[in-house]
Design an enzyme around this catalytic site. Structure first.
Site, PDB file in Angstrom:
ATOM      1  N   ASP A  13      -4.499   6.446   3.767  1.00 54.90           N
ATOM      2  CA  ASP A  13      -4.393   5.765   5.191  1.00 54.90           C
ATOM      3  C   ASP A  13      -3.295   6.368   6.193  1.00 54.90           C
ATOM      4  OD1 ASP A  13      -6.165   3.676   4.552  1.00 54.90           O
ATOM      5  OD2 ASP A  13      -4.636   2.584   3.575  1.00 54.90           O
ATOM      6  N   GLY A  15      -3.825   8.686   8.187  1.00 58.08           N
ATOM      7  CA  GLY A  15      -4.478   9.227   9.451  1.00 58.08           C
ATOM      8  C   GLY A  15      -5.173  10.342   9.382  1.00 58.08           C
ATOM      9  N   LYS A  16      -5.790  10.524   8.108  1.00 57.45           N
ATOM     10  CA  LYS A  16      -6.130  11.952   7.761  1.00 57.45           C
ATOM     11  C   LYS A  16      -7.516  12.132   8.762  1.00 57.45           C
ATOM     12  CE  LYS A  16      -6.830  10.952   3.760  1.00 57.45           C
ATOM     13  NZ  LYS A  16      -5.960   9.672   3.473  1.00 57.45           N
ATOM     14  N   ALA A  39     -13.112   5.324   1.005  1.00 53.96           N
ATOM     15  CA  ALA A  39     -11.995   5.928   2.193  1.00 53.96           C
ATOM     16  C   ALA A  39     -12.725   5.382   3.375  1.00 53.96           C
ATOM     17  CB  ALA A  39     -12.356   7.462   2.378  1.00 53.96           C
ATOM     18  N   GLY A  40     -11.870   5.354   4.486  1.00 52.08           N
ATOM     19  CA  GLY A  40     -12.481   4.684   5.769  1.00 52.08           C
ATOM     20  C   GLY A  40     -11.680   5.466   6.507  1.00 52.08           C
ATOM     21  N   HIS A  41     -12.175   6.589   7.467  1.00 52.45           N
ATOM     22  CA  HIS A  41     -11.524   7.398   8.389  1.00 52.45           C
ATOM     23  C   HIS A  41     -11.727   7.066   9.832  1.00 52.45           C
ATOM     24  CE1 HIS A  41     -10.879  10.680   5.012  1.00 52.45           C
ATOM     25  NE2 HIS A  41     -10.144   9.880   5.045  1.00 52.45           N
ATOM     26  N   THR A  42     -10.864   6.460  10.625  1.00 55.75           N
ATOM     27  CA  THR A  42     -11.130   6.033  11.574  1.00 55.75           C
ATOM     28  C   THR A  42     -10.736   7.141  12.867  1.00 55.75           C
ATOM     29  OG1 THR A  42     -10.023   3.960  11.064  1.00 55.75           O
ATOM     30  CG2 THR A  42     -10.178   4.380  13.437  1.00 55.75           C
ATOM     31  N   GLN A 225      -7.939   9.170   0.388  1.00 48.59           N
ATOM     32  CA  GLN A 225      -7.019   8.522  -0.292  1.00 48.59           C
ATOM     33  C   GLN A 225      -5.522   9.062  -0.097  1.00 48.59           C
ATOM     34  OE1 GLN A 225     -10.256   8.318  -2.439  1.00 48.59           O
ATOM     35  NE2 GLN A 225     -10.689   6.879  -1.114  1.00 48.59           N
ATOM     36  N   SER A 414       1.619  13.518  15.340  1.00 50.35           N
ATOM     37  CA  SER A 414       0.535  12.704  16.329  1.00 50.35           C
ATOM     38  C   SER A 414       1.489  11.514  16.619  1.00 50.35           C
ATOM     39  CB  SER A 414      -0.460  12.014  15.205  1.00 50.35           C
ATOM     40  OG  SER A 414      -1.221  11.098  15.937  1.00 50.35           O
TER      41      SER A 414
HETATM   42  P1  IMP Z   1     -10.700   1.899  -5.565  1.00 52.96           P
HETATM   43  O1  IMP Z   1     -10.818   3.439  -5.084  1.00 52.96           O
HETATM   44  O2  IMP Z   1     -11.630   1.215  -4.615  1.00 52.96           O
HETATM   45  O3  IMP Z   1     -11.289   1.990  -7.034  1.00 52.96           O
HETATM   46  O4  IMP Z   1      -9.438   1.310  -5.343  1.00 52.96           O
HETATM   47  C1  IMP Z   1      -8.340   1.691  -6.266  1.00 52.96           C
HETATM   48  C2  IMP Z   1      -7.086   1.619  -5.301  1.00 52.96           C
HETATM   49  O5  IMP Z   1      -7.164   2.721  -4.277  1.00 52.96           O
HETATM   50  C3  IMP Z   1      -6.686   0.503  -4.441  1.00 52.96           C
HETATM   51  O6  IMP Z   1      -5.224   0.146  -4.547  1.00 52.96           O
HETATM   52  C4  IMP Z   1      -7.232   0.552  -3.201  1.00 52.96           C
HETATM   53  O7  IMP Z   1      -6.641   0.057  -2.248  1.00 52.96           O
HETATM   54  C5  IMP Z   1      -6.751   2.110  -2.992  1.00 52.96           C
HETATM   55  N1  IMP Z   1      -7.860   2.743  -2.030  1.00 52.96           N
HETATM   56  C6  IMP Z   1      -8.855   3.497  -2.259  1.00 52.96           C
HETATM   57  N2  IMP Z   1      -9.322   4.050  -1.132  1.00 52.96           N
HETATM   58  C7  IMP Z   1      -8.404   4.009  -0.224  1.00 52.96           C
HETATM   59  C8  IMP Z   1      -8.182   4.479   1.042  1.00 52.96           C
HETATM   60  O8  IMP Z   1      -9.082   4.984   1.819  1.00 52.96           O
HETATM   61  N3  IMP Z   1      -6.839   4.108   1.556  1.00 52.96           N
HETATM   62  C9  IMP Z   1      -5.895   3.705   0.926  1.00 52.96           C
HETATM   63  N4  IMP Z   1      -6.217   2.981  -0.054  1.00 52.96           N
HETATM   64  C10 IMP Z   1      -7.417   3.096  -0.815  1.00 52.96           C
END
Ligand code: IMP
Length: 432
Positions: A13, A15-16, A39-42, A225, A414
């Site tokens: 998170d 801000g990639k 992942a969630g890239h906004t 991540q 940024s």
């Molecule tokens: P998983 O990747 O869903 O197995 O989650 C494992 C850990 O990674 C947890 O603490 C999630 O909150 C964290 N996590 C997975 N993807 C992201 C991301 O894109 N951003 C922030 N934390 C993430």
């Protein structure tokens, strides 16, 4: 031709998405190499917000080809929803702009169910996963019983593979977790349909990447991540199930280490974390709440409130070491405006001793008390600044101090979510 790997320097998170979208116009290829739709890239472009989970953030730039490499785990249903939304908005007219490796492993309903069942059973030891089936999908990949994207294109063999997998997966779900089994017949029909719809996108992405490199393209590798969620270098077991560090690009995309030119570490101007696990600079009180509100610190994938705290350069130094950063990008500097005095953690006190290095074990990290130095804050709104020189003195002093403490130049800053709210001190794709 320049190759640039952009990775998160913290717990994700950072801000990639915004930065990759900003960098993408200079690249002809953008490549995801690990992780999945956890992942969630906004991205905010012309006031329009797009959240991408699997498709690389270069997709919003018409001239960019976006590769999903073999190191990624793909939930076919979710990928198709994302592609459909991009097509509807007119962003993706030509399917050849998104290429999915036939070798990428597929996330199946068993993986989602097992992810949730395990977290439920673990209760207070839960990882706090995103519930997207990431860990169980990588587990099947490593135990060599996984199903890959190319397998979806071959219905007959796929049926045998699913039958074999069902035996083991349904046994675990039903007998160990007391959950309902997954119906294989229905899953097979669904998977064949996924294959039919994904076929135009399936590719030998390592070859496409190689062709791009030979043609002299700029290539951007988009990390997901962050370093401290890396399965080997992160705060294990509170990590994700893939390697998130820059080196993962070689295996996950199919490129030799000799072809990587630059590594950009992306950090926020402060620190956040979603899910469980130690977080030395976490602020539970008013300061943490203020960061969360000002920075809209709620997960792009799950909506969960992020834990917030001050900047930790002990982490950033470790990150620089394991990734080989050639530059840093500092995101969300604008969020610190008006906060007053700013704390930067420069060391940890563990069992009465102050150390400057990141501890090896989780136990030490849990006992770590941050040792802070302070920097004067600034009150000006900096979202309109477009050059480093135009930033208030104290904002520049903060950036300079981070640069000195980490020992890596800060090349990008940024100051807002929009594509143009970015200060570049140099061109990240400049020839070597
Ligand atoms: P998983 O990747 O869903 O197995 O989650 C494992 C850990 O990674 C947890 O603490 C999630 O909150 C964290 N996590 C997975 N993807 C992201 C991301 O894109 N951003 C922030 N934390 C993430």
């Amino acid at each position: 031709m320049t190759t640039l790997v952009a990775v998160g320097a913290q717990w994700g998170d950072e801000g990639k998405g915004k930065l990759v979208d900003w960098l993408a116009p200079k690249a002809q290829l953008v490549v995801r190499f690990h992780g999945g739709n956890n992942a969630g890239h906004t991205l905010v472009v012309d006031g329009h917000t797009t959240v991408l989970h699997v498709v690389p953030a270069g997709v919003l730039n018409p001239g960019t080809i976006n590769l999903i490499g073999p190191g990624v785990v793909v939930d076919p249903g979710e990928l198709l929803i994302e592609l459909e939304a991009l097509k509807e908005r007119g962003v993706l007219r030509d399917p050849s702009r998104v290429r999915v490796s036939g070798r990428a492993h597929v996330i199946l309903p068993w993986h989602l169910a097992l992810d949730k069942a395990r977290e439920e059973k673990a209760r207070d030891r839960a990882i706090g996963t995103t519930g997207r089936g990431i860990g169980p999908a990588y587990e099947d990949k490593v135990t060599r019983r996984g199903i890959r994207v190319a397998d979806l294109l071959n219905p007959e063999d796929l049926r045998h593979q699913l039958d074999r997998l069902a035996e083991q997966k349904n046994f675990e779900l039903v007998e160990f977790y007391n959950w309902k089994p997954i119906d294989v017949e229905a899953l097979w029909e669904q998977a064949v349909e996924w294959g039919r719809q994904l076929e135009p996108y399936v590719d030998h992405t390592a070859r496409t990447l190689d062709r791009g490199l030979r043609d002299g393209m700029n290539v951007l590798f988009e990390g997901a991540q962050g370093t401290f969620l890396d399965i080997d270098h992160g705060t294990y077991p509170y990590v994700t199930s893939s390697n998130c560090v820059a080196g993962a690009v070689c295996a996950g995309a199919g490129i030799g280490p000799t072809q990587i030119d630059r590594v950009l570490g992306i950090t926020k101007a402060y620190t956040t974390r979603v899910g469980g696990g130690p977080f030395p600079t976490e602020e539970q009180g008013e300061f943490g709440e203020r960061l969360r509100e000002a920075g809209s610190e709620f997960g792009a994938t799950t909506g969960r409130p992020r834990r917030c705290g001050g900047l930790d350069v002990v982490m950033l130094r470790e990150s620089a070491t394991v990734n080989g950063f050639t530059a840093l990008a500092i995101n969300k500097l604008d969020i610190l405006s008006g906060i007053g005095e700013l704390k930067i953690a420069t060391g940890y006190k563990i069992d009465g001793k102050v150390r400057n290095d990141f501890p090896m074990t989780l136990g030490e990290l849990e006992r770590a008390e941050p040792v802070y130095e302070t920097q004067p804050g600034w009150t000006e709104d900096i979202t309109g600044c477009r050059t480093y020189e135009s930033l208030p003195d104290n904002a520049r002093a903060y950036v300079d101090r981070v640069e000195a403490l980490v020992g890596v130049p800060v090349e990008i800053i940024s100051v807002g979510p929009g594509r143009d709210e970015t200060i570049a001190r140099t061109d990240p794709f400049r020839p070597l």
